[in-house]
Design a protein around this motif. Structure first.
Motif, PDB file in Angstrom:
ATOM      1  N   TYR A   1     -19.856  77.417   4.844  1.00 20.61           N
ATOM      2  CA  TYR A   1     -20.943  78.351   4.576  1.00 20.61           C
ATOM      3  C   TYR A   1     -21.025  78.727   3.097  1.00 20.61           C
ATOM      4  CZ  TYR A   1     -21.653  78.833   9.594  1.00 20.61           C
ATOM      5  OH  TYR A   1     -21.928  78.582  10.917  1.00 20.61           O
ATOM      6  N   VAL A   2     -19.911  78.706   2.401  1.00 15.04           N
ATOM      7  CA  VAL A   2     -19.948  78.900   0.951  1.00 15.04           C
ATOM      8  C   VAL A   2     -20.780  77.785   0.311  1.00 15.04           C
ATOM      9  CG1 VAL A   2     -18.580  78.867  -1.177  1.00 15.04           C
ATOM     10  CG2 VAL A   2     -17.773  80.167   0.805  1.00 15.04           C
ATOM     11  N   ALA A   3     -20.532  76.540   0.742  1.00 18.21           N
ATOM     12  CA  ALA A   3     -21.287  75.403   0.213  1.00 18.21           C
ATOM     13  C   ALA A   3     -22.762  75.493   0.606  1.00 18.21           C
ATOM     14  CB  ALA A   3     -20.684  74.102   0.727  1.00 18.21           C
ATOM     15  N   ALA A   4     -23.025  75.956   1.835  1.00 20.64           N
ATOM     16  CA  ALA A   4     -24.412  76.100   2.280  1.00 20.64           C
ATOM     17  C   ALA A   4     -25.156  77.133   1.444  1.00 20.64           C
ATOM     18  CB  ALA A   4     -24.447  76.488   3.754  1.00 20.64           C
ATOM     19  N   ALA A   5     -24.508  78.281   1.187  1.00 18.12           N
ATOM     20  CA  ALA A   5     -25.151  79.339   0.401  1.00 18.12           C
ATOM     21  C   ALA A   5     -25.474  78.873  -1.011  1.00 18.12           C
ATOM     22  CB  ALA A   5     -24.261  80.578   0.366  1.00 18.12           C
ATOM     23  N   LYS A   6     -24.625  78.007  -1.571  1.00 13.91           N
ATOM     24  CA  LYS A   6     -24.864  77.510  -2.930  1.00 13.91           C
ATOM     25  C   LYS A   6     -26.147  76.691  -3.009  1.00 13.91           C
ATOM     26  CE  LYS A   6     -20.080  77.471  -4.600  1.00 13.91           C
ATOM     27  NZ  LYS A   6     -18.929  76.626  -5.011  1.00 13.91           N
ATOM     28  N   LEU A   7     -26.523  76.053  -1.901  1.00 10.40           N
ATOM     29  CA  LEU A   7     -27.764  75.272  -1.913  1.00 10.40           C
ATOM     30  C   LEU A   7     -28.972  76.165  -2.176  1.00 10.40           C
ATOM     31  CD1 LEU A   7     -27.235  72.843   1.116  1.00 10.40           C
ATOM     32  CD2 LEU A   7     -26.760  72.432  -1.312  1.00 10.40           C
ATOM     33  N   PHE A   8     -28.897  77.410  -1.715  1.00  8.74           N
ATOM     34  CA  PHE A   8     -30.011  78.339  -1.899  1.00  8.74           C
ATOM     35  C   PHE A   8     -30.074  78.891  -3.327  1.00  8.74           C
ATOM     36  CE2 PHE A   8     -29.426  78.315   2.678  1.00  8.74           C
ATOM     37  CZ  PHE A   8     -30.721  78.360   3.163  1.00  8.74           C
ATOM     38  N   ALA A   9     -29.040  78.590  -4.141  1.00 14.14           N
ATOM     39  CA  ALA A   9     -29.021  79.059  -5.528  1.00 14.14           C
ATOM     40  C   ALA A   9     -29.723  78.102  -6.479  1.00 14.14           C
ATOM     41  CB  ALA A   9     -27.572  79.263  -5.990  1.00 14.14           C
ATOM     42  N   ILE A  10     -30.097  76.912  -6.001  1.00 15.92           N
ATOM     43  CA  ILE A  10     -30.713  75.914  -6.867  1.00 15.92           C
ATOM     44  C   ILE A  10     -32.035  76.443  -7.419  1.00 15.92           C
ATOM     45  CG2 ILE A  10     -31.629  73.565  -6.926  1.00 15.92           C
ATOM     46  CD1 ILE A  10     -28.560  73.852  -6.689  1.00 15.92           C
ATOM     47  N   LYS A  11     -32.257  76.212  -8.712  1.00 19.49           N
ATOM     48  CA  LYS A  11     -33.439  76.755  -9.393  1.00 19.49           C
ATOM     49  C   LYS A  11     -34.658  75.828  -9.326  1.00 19.49           C
ATOM     50  CE  LYS A  11     -30.469  79.259 -12.634  1.00 19.49           C
ATOM     51  NZ  LYS A  11     -30.042  79.402 -14.051  1.00 19.49           N
ATOM     52  N   THR A  12     -34.416  74.559  -9.018  1.00 17.03           N
ATOM     53  CA  THR A  12     -35.495  73.575  -8.979  1.00 17.03           C
ATOM     54  C   THR A  12     -36.163  73.570  -7.606  1.00 17.03           C
ATOM     55  OG1 THR A  12     -34.214  72.202 -10.510  1.00 17.03           O
ATOM     56  CG2 THR A  12     -36.051  71.143  -9.374  1.00 17.03           C
ATOM     57  N   PRO A  13     -37.484  73.562  -7.534  1.00 17.40           N
ATOM     58  CA  PRO A  13     -38.163  73.524  -6.231  1.00 17.40           C
ATOM     59  C   PRO A  13     -37.765  72.293  -5.423  1.00 17.40           C
ATOM     60  CG  PRO A  13     -39.715  74.086  -7.966  1.00 17.40           C
ATOM     61  CD  PRO A  13     -38.451  73.674  -8.654  1.00 17.40           C
ATOM     62  N   VAL A  14     -37.647  72.472  -4.103  1.00 23.56           N
ATOM     63  CA  VAL A  14     -37.202  71.412  -3.204  1.00 23.56           C
ATOM     64  C   VAL A  14     -38.243  71.187  -2.111  1.00 23.56           C
ATOM     65  CG1 VAL A  14     -35.391  70.641  -1.614  1.00 23.56           C
ATOM     66  CG2 VAL A  14     -34.785  72.043  -3.614  1.00 23.56           C
ATOM     67  N   VAL A  15     -38.564  69.917  -1.880  1.00 15.89           N
ATOM     68  CA  VAL A  15     -39.427  69.509  -0.776  1.00 15.89           C
ATOM     69  C   VAL A  15     -38.583  68.680   0.179  1.00 15.89           C
ATOM     70  CG1 VAL A  15     -41.478  68.215  -0.081  1.00 15.89           C
ATOM     71  CG2 VAL A  15     -41.471  69.469  -2.260  1.00 15.89           C
ATOM     72  N   ALA A  16     -38.517  69.066   1.450  1.00 16.48           N
ATOM     73  CA  ALA A  16     -37.751  68.316   2.446  1.00 16.48           C
ATOM     74  C   ALA A  16     -38.673  67.361   3.192  1.00 16.48           C
ATOM     75  CB  ALA A  16     -37.064  69.259   3.426  1.00 16.48           C
ATOM     76  N   SER A  17     -38.191  66.149   3.392  1.00 16.19           N
ATOM     77  CA  SER A  17     -38.894  65.117   4.146  1.00 16.19           C
ATOM     78  C   SER A  17     -38.198  64.998   5.498  1.00 16.19           C
ATOM     79  CB  SER A  17     -38.831  63.791   3.362  1.00 16.19           C
ATOM     80  OG  SER A  17     -39.388  62.726   4.090  1.00 16.19           O
TER      81      SER A  17
END
Length: 256
Positions: A83-99
Motif C-alpha cells: 500500500y505504500v507503493a500504491a499510494a506513491k502512484l497517486f503522487a505522480i505529477k504527470t497526467p495519466v490515461v489508463a487503457s
C-alpha cells in the motif's frame, strides 16, 4: 513480470505484463511506480498512458503468491509495503490515461483509479469484489472510487461486489470513453497527446489543484483499510470467500 516504457512524442507509454492475468504484487506496483517517476522526471514527457498486455487489464492482487495484507506487515499498525507503493502512484505529477481492456478487479480497479482518465472497451469489467471474499476494500479504493462515480454508486459497487461492464462504466463516468478493442490503445494515446499539447507547467499546476490532497488521502485510507483487512483475514468468512472464488460458486457466509 515486466514493466516497460516507450515514447510517443511527449507521451510515455508504460506497459505492464504478468501473464496470464496480470495479477498485482509488490514488485509490479513498484515497477510501475519506477516507470512513473522516470516519466515525471523527464521534462519532455507531458502525459502517460498506462496499459497492460493480454486479455485483462489486471485481475486483482496476487493473493496466492504474494498476499499484500501479509507482505511486510509483521505487526498491527505497521505500514504495508504494497500500500505504500500504491499510494506513491497517486503522487505522480504527470497526467495519466489508463487503457483498460477486460477485467480491472480489486487492485486492478485501484490501478485504473490511479489514472486521471480511463479509456475502455465494451468488454471491460470494473469490479470491487472484496465483500465476496469476506474482505475489506484496499488500494485506497474505499476513498478514491466515490470521487469518480459518486458516493451512492461507489457504495453500490463496494457493498455488492457487482461487475460494472464497459457501457455502464461509461454512463457512470468510470470510463471516460468507450471504444472497440482494436481502437483502444489509439484512443488512449490520442487523449494523452491532447493533454500533452497544452502548456506543460499549466497542465501540471491545474492537475495538482484538481487532485488536491489525493495522495495523503490514499495514505490515510490504506492504513485504515489494512487494519480492517488484518482482522477480517482471520475470520471464517474470509476463508470461505477465498474457497468460493476458487471454486467459482457463491460464498456461504455465516458472519463468523
Amino acid at each position: 513480470m515486466t514493466v516497460t516504457t516507450t515514447r510517443e512524442g511527449h507521451v510515455a507509454v508504460v506497459t505492464f505484463a504478468k501473464p496470464p492475468h496480470n495479477f498485482a504484487d509488490l514488485a509490479l506496483i513498484e515497477g510501475i511506480g519506477t516507470a512513473f517517476t522516470a516519466a515525471d522526471d523527464d521534462r519532455d514527457v507531458r502525459a502517460i498512458v498506462l496499459r497492460s498486455d493480454g486479455r485483462v487489464f489486471c485481475a486483482g492482487a496476487d493473493l496466492a503468491n504474494s498476499n499484500p495484507v501479509a507482505a511486510g506487515a509483521a505487526a498491527a499498525g505497521e505500514r504495508n509495503p504494497f500500500y505504500v507503493a500504491a499510494a506513491k502512484l497517486f503522487a505522480i505529477k504527470t497526467p495519466v490515461v489508463a487503457s483498460v481492456q477486460g477485467a480491472a478487479v480489486g487492485a486492478g480497479l485501484g490501478l485504473a483509479l490511479v489514472a486521471d482518465f480511463r479509456i475502455a472497451t465494451p468488454a471491460a469489467r470494473f469490479v470491487a469484489n472484496f465483500v465476496q471474499l469476506g474482505f475489506h476494500p484496499g488500494f485506497g479504493i474505499s476513498a478514491v472510487l466515490e470521487r469518480v462515480v459518486g458516493r451512492q454508486r461507489a457504495g453500490l459497487m463496494l457493498l455488492t461486489g457487482r461487475r460494472i461492464g464497459g457501457e455502464q462504466a461509461a454512463e457512470w463516468g468510470l470510463a471516460d470513453q468507450l471504444v472497440d478493442a482494436d481502437a483502444l490503445d489509439g484512443a488512449a494515446l490520442a487523449l494523452a497527446h491532447e493533454i500533452a499539447s497544452g502548456a506543460p507547467l499549466a497542465v501540471r499546476s491545474t492537475r495538482a489543484t484538481i487532485r488536491g490532497d489525493l495522495q495523503a488521502l490514499v495514505e490515510r485510507q490504506t492504513d485504515h483499510e489494512l487494519a480492517e483487512q488484518q482482522w477480517l483475514q482471520n475470520t471464517a468468512d474470509y476463508a470461505e470467500g477465498v474457497r468460493a472464488v476458487n471454486e467459482r460458486r457463491p460464498g456461504r457466509f455465516t458472519g463468523a
